[in-house]
Design an enzyme around this catalytic site. Sequence first.
Site, PDB file in Angstrom:
ATOM      1  N   ASP A  28      42.142  42.289  30.346  1.00 26.15           N
ATOM      2  CA  ASP A  28      41.503  42.554  31.411  1.00 26.15           C
ATOM      3  C   ASP A  28      42.238  42.667  32.771  1.00 26.15           C
ATOM      4  O   ASP A  28      41.954  42.795  33.844  1.00 26.15           O
ATOM      5  CB  ASP A  28      40.087  41.976  31.837  1.00 26.15           C
ATOM      6  CG  ASP A  28      40.410  40.314  32.180  1.00 26.15           C
ATOM      7  OD1 ASP A  28      41.630  39.980  32.233  1.00 26.15           O
ATOM      8  OD2 ASP A  28      39.452  39.592  32.458  1.00 26.15           O
ATOM      9  N   ASP A  29      43.607  42.592  32.459  1.00 23.00           N
ATOM     10  CA  ASP A  29      44.471  42.531  33.549  1.00 23.00           C
ATOM     11  C   ASP A  29      45.482  43.832  33.601  1.00 23.00           C
ATOM     12  O   ASP A  29      46.311  43.858  34.697  1.00 23.00           O
ATOM     13  CB  ASP A  29      45.482  41.247  33.303  1.00 23.00           C
ATOM     14  CG  ASP A  29      44.874  40.112  33.655  1.00 23.00           C
ATOM     15  OD1 ASP A  29      43.854  39.837  34.479  1.00 23.00           O
ATOM     16  OD2 ASP A  29      44.884  39.057  32.772  1.00 23.00           O
ATOM     17  N   SER A  59      39.595  41.378  36.245  1.00 19.39           N
ATOM     18  CA  SER A  59      39.014  39.981  36.038  1.00 19.39           C
ATOM     19  C   SER A  59      37.470  40.011  36.465  1.00 19.39           C
ATOM     20  O   SER A  59      37.198  40.523  37.537  1.00 19.39           O
ATOM     21  CB  SER A  59      39.788  39.013  36.951  1.00 19.39           C
ATOM     22  OG  SER A  59      40.965  38.890  36.281  1.00 19.39           O
ATOM     23  N   ASN A 148      44.997  36.189  29.010  1.00 20.55           N
ATOM     24  CA  ASN A 148      44.758  36.315  30.310  1.00 20.55           C
ATOM     25  C   ASN A 148      45.443  35.459  31.059  1.00 20.55           C
ATOM     26  O   ASN A 148      45.990  34.468  30.546  1.00 20.55           O
ATOM     27  CB  ASN A 148      43.227  36.106  30.335  1.00 20.55           C
ATOM     28  CG  ASN A 148      42.643  36.075  31.663  1.00 20.55           C
ATOM     29  OD1 ASN A 148      42.311  37.298  32.133  1.00 20.55           O
ATOM     30  ND2 ASN A 148      42.078  35.341  32.547  1.00 20.55           N
ATOM     31  N   SER A 180      43.507  33.341  26.138  1.00 18.56           N
ATOM     32  CA  SER A 180      43.981  32.948  27.632  1.00 18.56           C
ATOM     33  C   SER A 180      44.746  31.906  28.044  1.00 18.56           C
ATOM     34  O   SER A 180      44.642  30.710  27.577  1.00 18.56           O
ATOM     35  CB  SER A 180      42.331  32.700  28.438  1.00 18.56           C
ATOM     36  OG  SER A 180      41.388  33.402  28.065  1.00 18.56           O
TER      37      SER A 180
END
Length: 316
Positions: A28-29, A59, A148, A180
């Site tokens: 998501d980055d 994010s 993440n 993450s």
Amino acid sequence: MKLRLAAAAALLGLASPAFALNILLSNDDGLTSNLKALYEALKADGHDVIVSVPCTGQSGRGAAIVMYSTSVIISDNDKTQIDAEGGCHNGAAATGAPAVGPFTKAGYTGGDYNYVHGTPVMATMYGLDVLAKARWGKAPDLVLSGPNEGQNVGRVVNNSGTVGNAQFAAGRGLPAIALSAGADTTDNTGLANAYSAVVAQLSVKLVKELQAKAGSGALLPDGLALNVNFPNAPTAGLSWAFSRHGSFELYALKFNNTPPYGIGGAAGTAATAAQAEDEALVSKTKVSVTAMQVGFDHRPAGQQWLRLRLRDLLSK
């Protein structure tokens, strides 16, 4: 002679890994040091990897299914739609490029790296429905989301785009893992954070362990996905631990009602003995591995409670 043949067979096995997987890698980055390191580690281990990530950092978008443009990468002041330096994060593609497509940044071309000008799940969907079919003619063997830049632990996982990707893929019946790491893995200059390389090698170790135990079977049971969190300043010799989402909150998020409006709050309160296996605690010193259910059905006991509590209404 037999020994020489056995040695030759072993070498052939090393040259053509029996456990090579087709892997979709999302996050998501967007383009990050963590993404680059994991892609390279997976490739070095013999896997075929396609990257499909959002154009910009996304994010907190959770399971949102939104395209910010259906034609080209647009430019405005909304950070969800355009990165501060223009175009996709860390120069993956420029403003005005198609809303979906391969990276144009030097060193990342060739078709393995792809972006979507939308939310994380849109990038995962593009990878599954378009890129995987074009490359392999079928779904990937494994979907990895992350790593993440910041741990996804506690109740905040419901809002995580990293976790949202894994949940979406697992909902399609695919083995999926959310990964993450700490915010100390961020590197927007050289995309070569040393911690990113450590997290990548640990992630490959996890994949290998799952493969070794699965044999020719499924990597993960249907309806189960993993949420894996690495501690800050990770080292290669880190211990691994079973964990649960639990009730301990690493982030006590609240709405900040004074300008600038948005997210407020501080670190979680002291933990109780009953929270010893909560991932927010475990991930401070060990790699925490949490089993997530896919979907929203409660366990049979909860379903039976609902049947009994509303039996008069439900019988009509």
